[in-house]
Each structure stands twice: as structure tokens, then as C-alpha cells.
Design a protein around this motif. Sequence first.
Motif, mmCIF file in Angstrom:
data_model
loop_
_atom_site.group_PDB
_atom_site.id
_atom_site.type_symbol
_atom_site.label_atom_id
_atom_site.label_comp_id
_atom_site.label_asym_id
_atom_site.label_seq_id
_atom_site.Cartn_x
_atom_site.Cartn_y
_atom_site.Cartn_z
ATOM 1 N N SER A 538 16.467 2.508 -5.995
ATOM 2 C CA SER A 538 16.517 1.686 -4.793
ATOM 3 C C SER A 538 17.417 0.475 -5.007
ATOM 4 C CB SER A 538 15.100 1.231 -4.422
ATOM 5 O OG SER A 538 14.270 2.342 -4.165
ATOM 6 N N PRO A 539 17.878 -0.160 -3.925
ATOM 7 C CA PRO A 539 18.735 -1.343 -4.055
ATOM 8 C C PRO A 539 17.972 -2.521 -4.657
ATOM 9 C CG PRO A 539 18.138 -0.963 -1.762
ATOM 10 C CD PRO A 539 17.705 0.242 -2.522
ATOM 11 N N TRP A 540 18.705 -3.553 -5.040
ATOM 12 C CA TRP A 540 18.109 -4.677 -5.771
ATOM 13 C C TRP A 540 17.069 -5.428 -4.945
ATOM 14 C CZ3 TRP A 540 18.189 -9.686 -4.132
ATOM 15 C CH2 TRP A 540 19.091 -10.018 -3.104
ATOM 16 N N VAL A 541 17.197 -5.456 -3.625
ATOM 17 C CA VAL A 541 16.195 -6.156 -2.821
ATOM 18 C C VAL A 541 14.845 -5.452 -2.882
ATOM 19 C CG1 VAL A 541 17.766 -7.284 -1.219
ATOM 20 C CG2 VAL A 541 17.025 -4.950 -0.757
ATOM 21 N N VAL A 542 14.838 -4.202 -3.323
ATOM 22 C CA VAL A 542 13.595 -3.466 -3.526
ATOM 23 C C VAL A 542 13.116 -3.599 -4.969
ATOM 24 C CG1 VAL A 542 12.561 -1.155 -3.546
ATOM 25 C CG2 VAL A 542 14.067 -1.841 -1.664
ATOM 26 N N VAL A 544 13.923 -5.923 -7.354
ATOM 27 C CA VAL A 544 13.603 -7.275 -7.824
ATOM 28 C C VAL A 544 12.151 -7.646 -7.527
ATOM 29 C CG1 VAL A 544 14.080 -9.731 -7.448
ATOM 30 C CG2 VAL A 544 15.957 -8.149 -7.865
ATOM 31 N N PRO A 545 11.628 -7.420 -6.308
ATOM 32 C CA PRO A 545 10.193 -7.670 -6.098
ATOM 33 C C PRO A 545 9.296 -6.854 -7.019
ATOM 34 C CG PRO A 545 11.310 -7.489 -3.984
ATOM 35 C CD PRO A 545 12.312 -7.101 -5.033
ATOM 36 N N LEU A 546 9.713 -5.633 -7.362
ATOM 37 C CA LEU A 546 8.916 -4.834 -8.299
ATOM 38 C C LEU A 546 8.816 -5.525 -9.658
ATOM 39 C CD1 LEU A 546 10.178 -1.179 -7.596
ATOM 40 C CD2 LEU A 546 8.188 -2.341 -6.643
ATOM 41 N N VAL A 547 9.940 -6.011 -10.136
ATOM 42 C CA VAL A 547 9.953 -6.691 -11.444
ATOM 43 C C VAL A 547 9.131 -7.971 -11.387
ATOM 44 C CG1 VAL A 547 11.426 -7.831 -13.132
ATOM 45 C CG2 VAL A 547 12.175 -5.681 -12.072
ATOM 46 N N LEU A 548 9.270 -8.731 -10.299
ATOM 47 C CA LEU A 548 8.537 -9.992 -10.174
ATOM 48 C C LEU A 548 7.030 -9.765 -10.057
ATOM 49 C CD1 LEU A 548 10.910 -11.996 -7.798
ATOM 50 C CD2 LEU A 548 10.645 -12.217 -10.276
ATOM 51 N N LEU A 549 6.624 -8.635 -9.493
ATOM 52 C CA LEU A 549 5.196 -8.311 -9.434
ATOM 53 C C LEU A 549 4.698 -7.725 -10.753
ATOM 54 C CD1 LEU A 549 4.924 -6.779 -5.851
ATOM 55 C CD2 LEU A 549 3.726 -8.810 -6.671
ATOM 56 N N ALA A 550 5.582 -7.088 -11.499
ATOM 57 C CA ALA A 550 5.183 -6.503 -12.783
ATOM 58 C C ALA A 550 4.814 -7.588 -13.799
ATOM 59 C CB ALA A 550 6.307 -5.623 -13.328
#
Length: 745
Positions: A538-542, A544-550
Motif C-alpha cells: 500500500s502507499p505510504w499514507v497507509v 505510515v499509520p501502521l508503523v506508528l500504531l505498531a
Amino acid sequence: MTGMEVLLSKNVLLAIVLAPLLGSIIAGLFGRLVGRAGAHTATILGVAVSCALSCWVLYQLVVQGASPFNENLYTFFEVGNYTGHVGFMIDKLTAMMMVVVTFVSLLVHLYTIGYMAEDPGYQRFFSYISLFTFSMLMLVMSNNFLQLFFGWEAVGLVSYLLIGFWFKRPTAIFANMKAFLVNRVGDFGFLLGIGCVLLMFGTLDYATVFANATLLAGKAVPVWSGAVSLFGQTWQVLDQPVIWSMATLTCICLFIGAMGKSAQVPLHVWLPDSMEGPTPISALIHAATMVTAGIFMVARMSPLFELSQTALDFVLFIGATTALFTGLIGIVQNDIKRVVAYSTLSQLGYMTVALGVSAYSAAVFHLMTHAFFKALLFLAAGSVIIGMHHEQDMRKMGGLRKYMPITWITSLIGTLALVGTPFFSGFYSKDVIIEAAHHHHEVAHELGEKMSEMGVMAAQGYQGPSEWIATYGYWAVLLGVFVTSFYSFRLLYLTFHGKERFRDAHDDHGHDAAHADAHADAHDDHGHHHGAHEPHESPWVVTVPLVLLAIPSILIGMFTAGPMLFGTAWNDAHHLVTPFFQGAIDFLRLDPTLATSPRDTVMALLPEWHGAVNFALHSVKTPALWLAFGGFALATFLYLFKPELPGKIRNSTVGAFLTNILDKKYWADHLWINGFAGGGVKLGKVSRAIDSHVIDGAAVNGTAKLVDLGAQLLRKTQSGYLYHYAFAMIVGLILLLGAVIKFWQ
């Protein structure tokens, strides 16, 4: 600031609430004017401001030692002695909820830019999710029951709008109507509970109600005299009248509201169907925030719930049932979002169990950690759906790890947190709940043995926890660990490992295919042509939130368990600090003649707490870890090494029987749709038949027809001939004389 009292700013609190509302208004009312970029910019800025200020408020309360804020800002109405206010109560419990709501909301807003990029309802969607953030903040920041109810209904309204966001889909319309109607059942109980509070305290203000909570102790309301009266006759059915404790009645009514909003059995049926909405709202509303409103409400009402052990037993029973049995349904689901949805139901059950054993801080702590890793799992599922061109059936996936590495590693982190892997955030929150349930089970067993030794007369006055419910609750959350681990790794293996099954399945589409349909004119690459699709990250706008929630899914549990649960430093059990929820969660000590003194179940575990690291290392001696490992091992064997075996098990006699039960979801939907709803329709038809045939047909029209018939018969006797009338008089006279002669004696 040394030597100076730190005060929370009213203007800052207003900005936290109003910033998302302003963004929602801009995106909703002026969406065409500002365009897509303007809509997401306005809403993201509003939520970002709210998140930053919420973090600042939490910092002031925790680090700077600011005093809690409780003030009315606006008087809504005054009727006699009753007043309605808009106001805020900000303590550490509220501030923690504010940060969770705004942080997850901010990441969901960013994620939505990528997920909804080509949807024609782009501006409308951003307006809705920003409006939801405002509504949720009004709920958690309220200082009175009236504002709480406003926020309660507002989040339900926005949930309704978002579940049915793709309003051209019949399934989405059915799902949002189902959610709306089921929540009406819960909200009816919630209103009754608020009415009981107003009746007993004469106010809806939290501070006043909690300060005088002991007024409920010993108060009772007569429900039934035990007699039945009919046609002037009275029959005594019961020897004693039915009398309910006012505290029990109030708390159970309030909890029925929580059962609807937090999707507890039997009011849970709406949540899985809510997956018909776009994935971002599944993460924001149906995992991290709205569905936890019931948990937050009960924790906030702890001074009231501590007055009724019966209500707490009811809460524990409902939570335990939800935790175990809804998790089992997740085992047979093939829709990736529905597996996560049933996982959410199960975890909400864990939180409810914690409330039922008076471990309020553990419930709220799990609420916080769960918000991060469950939002992560939902957004990761959305990323998979994007990469798979809106396919949601896990049976048509497999082998995605090499195509979507960021989504895979963040999904793995979310899974490890969910199953309670040591050192991950979910481990600390879930294991404390299990330990609290175990402690409650032991206490109930000890008290039960003492009561049996004291005899029947003593047991009749027993007001402690129910032993069988305590035992049931403990075993439910313990076995739920195995179930959670199994369906979590099943999802991971079917999606990211094994054979690339998507190359064999290119004709069917998952539920989010309608998402593709919504903007099919914009592009043709959403599953509308035949042939295998090549998955893509997925693109970075998808991502990046995954990483920040991880990140918080790994770390937040370890560093906050000590301060939030036990009042210690994060890894030093001997370094005591101010209990995080002191003043926000109360354990009342009542007169022993009125009720059993409640115990803070979490603090009873303090002797076993030796810091976050030691707690994780000690887990090898607990059954929970080995049950989680057992679920992992079984899923690994069935779905990684022997992928053909699950199909054979499903087709076996026993497997088919059990699978059918789980596929039918214990017939709960059938009960609601064909039982309650269908029964209501049938009752309406019977009522209409009675009205048309009995009331209108027999009573009204029948009377008129009877009079008409009598008139027609009487008309035939009036011939107009004199000899007819003379003959009738003679016959009548003969009959009269015969009657007189016969009955004269």
C-alpha cells in the motif's frame, strides 16, 4: 512551576472538542468548495490540534501534578430544581481516553487519504469521521449524565452513517439499520438507569452523585406484591413481595446501555455486520473508540457499581460469555475483517470481565492497549484489501508476505500483541485481567466455604460474589486465550503465508468490492477484469499509520503497566508513585451492616508484581502463556504444515456439526431477526387481524348488522292488516294465561 498550582485551561479543553467539529463542518458543508485536499487538510489539522492538546493535558495531570478539572461551561436548561449543563470533568482517566481517541483518529484520518483516494464520497467520509471524534470527546469529557447521553447517541448516529456509507449497497443499509435498532434496545436500558439516578439523587451531575453514592445502599423498590388481581378476585402467588435493590436496578440498567454500545452478548449481533462500512471506520469506531464507550462508562460509574454485588456478578457473567463464545465464532470466519471483528467482541468481553471483578483499572488499561493493536490489525486488514484489489476472502489470499512486507510485519506485531506474547502490550493488560479473575475466583470460593460452614441462616444474608459465576468467568477468560491465539495465527497464515491462492481465484470479490464499484469509472484496476491480480504494498499514507500504531502495540504496555495498575515505577515494584486512577476510580468502604466491603482486585495482586520485565519472565509458569502457545502450535500445524487438514476436519461428522453451530453464530441472528423482529411483525399482523375482524368486524360492524337484521325481522311483522294484529293479540293472551296458570302456585 515549582510551588505553583497547575490549572487546566478551559480554553484548551474547548479547543480540544471544537477543533474536530470545525474540521467536520468545513469538509461536510463546504466540501465541494474546498475540494478533496481541502477536506482532508481541514479535518486532519483539527484532529491533530486536538491530539496535541490532549497530550498536553495528560502531561499536566501526570507530570506537573495539575488538579482535575470539573466545571460547567453552559447551562442548557433549568426546570424547577433540575438543571442541564454542558461541562467537563478532566482527570487522568478522561485524559488517557482523550489521547487514545485523538491519536487513533489522527492516524485513521491519514490512512483514509490512501484508502478512500478514489471514492466519490471522499469529503463526506472525512466529515463523518471528524464529527465522530467530536462526539466521542464530548462523551468522555462530560461531567454529567445528560452530556454523556448526548455523546452516547451522537457516536451511535455517526456509526449508523458510516456503516451505511456505501448506501447503494443493500447489505450496508441492512447492517446500519441492524446496528441502530440493536443499540436502541441498549439505550432504552441506559435511559432507565439515568432516570433512576435522577430519581434517587435529584441531579445528573457526576460529582454530586458520586459524593452521595451511599444513598443507594439499602434502598429498595417494590416491583411486585406477589399477588394477582382479576375481576375483583385476588390470588397470592408468592409468599413474599418482589423487592429489588435500587443500586442493583440502577447499575443493571446502566450496564444494559453498555451491552449495546460495547456489543456484549446478546446485544453483540450488530458489530460483525458493521464491517460493511469502509475499513478506516472499523478501526476507529468499531475497535478503538466507540465500542469501548460502555467500558469507560462502567469504570466511571465505579462508585455506583461497587454498591451492588449482584450487578457486578451480572457484568462478569455477560463479559465471560462474550469473551469465550464470540471468539469461537472467529475460528470459522473467512472474511479477514470479520475475523478481526469477532476478535474485538472477545476482547471487549475481557474488559467486561475485569469490570465484573472490580478490576476497573485493568479494564481501562486493556481498553488502551487494545485500541492500538486492534486499530493496527484493522488497518493492516485494509491494507491487504487494497493490495488484493478489494478482495476480503482469506481463502483467496496466501503468500502475501513477499509482496506486502510492511503490512506483514505490522500484522505480525498486532497479532503477537493480541495473543498476549510476553513483553508486548497486550500481554500486560490481558494477563492482569486473567490474574484478577483468578483472584476473584479464589476469594469467592473462600467466602463460599465460610458461608457453608456457618450454615444456611448465615448464607441467606450472604452478599459476596457468586462462586459459580466467579469460576465460570475465570475459566472463560483462560480458555479464551487458546481461542484467540488460534484464530489470530490462522488469519496470519491464510493471508501472508502458504500457497499464493489469489492466482487461482480471480472471478470473485469480497465485500469491499462495492468500494471498487463506487469508483469504477475512475479506474479499472479494482477487480473488474478477469485474470490474476498482482498484489502490491500500500502507499505510504497507509503504511505510515501502521508503523506508528505498531510502536505502542509493542511498548506501551511495558512502560505503563506499573504506574497505571499498581502505582509503581514501570520496572521497580518498590518505587511507589501516585496511583494513576486515584480519584477517578473509587472503591467505597461501606458500613459492614449494609454491604460487603469491596476490594480493589488489581491492588490485591500487587505482591505478585515485581516490575514489567519480571512479570513477563514469570509468565512461563502461568497457564495462559502455554494456552496461547497451544493455539499458535495448532494453527501452525493446520494452516502452515497441513493446509489440507482443516477441510477434512470441517467435512467430518463432528466437524460439520460444530462448524454449523459456529457458522450460524449460535442462531443469535435468527433469534433477533426471526424471533424478536419477526415476532414483532407477526404480533402486528395478529393485532391488525384482531382490529379488523374482532373490533371493527364483530364489535362495531357486527352490532350494526345485528340491529339491521332485527329491524328486517321486525319489519316483516308489520303487515298493516287488522286481523293479523288481532290474531297476534289472541296468541299472546293465550300464552300469558298459560304461564299464569302454570306458575301461579
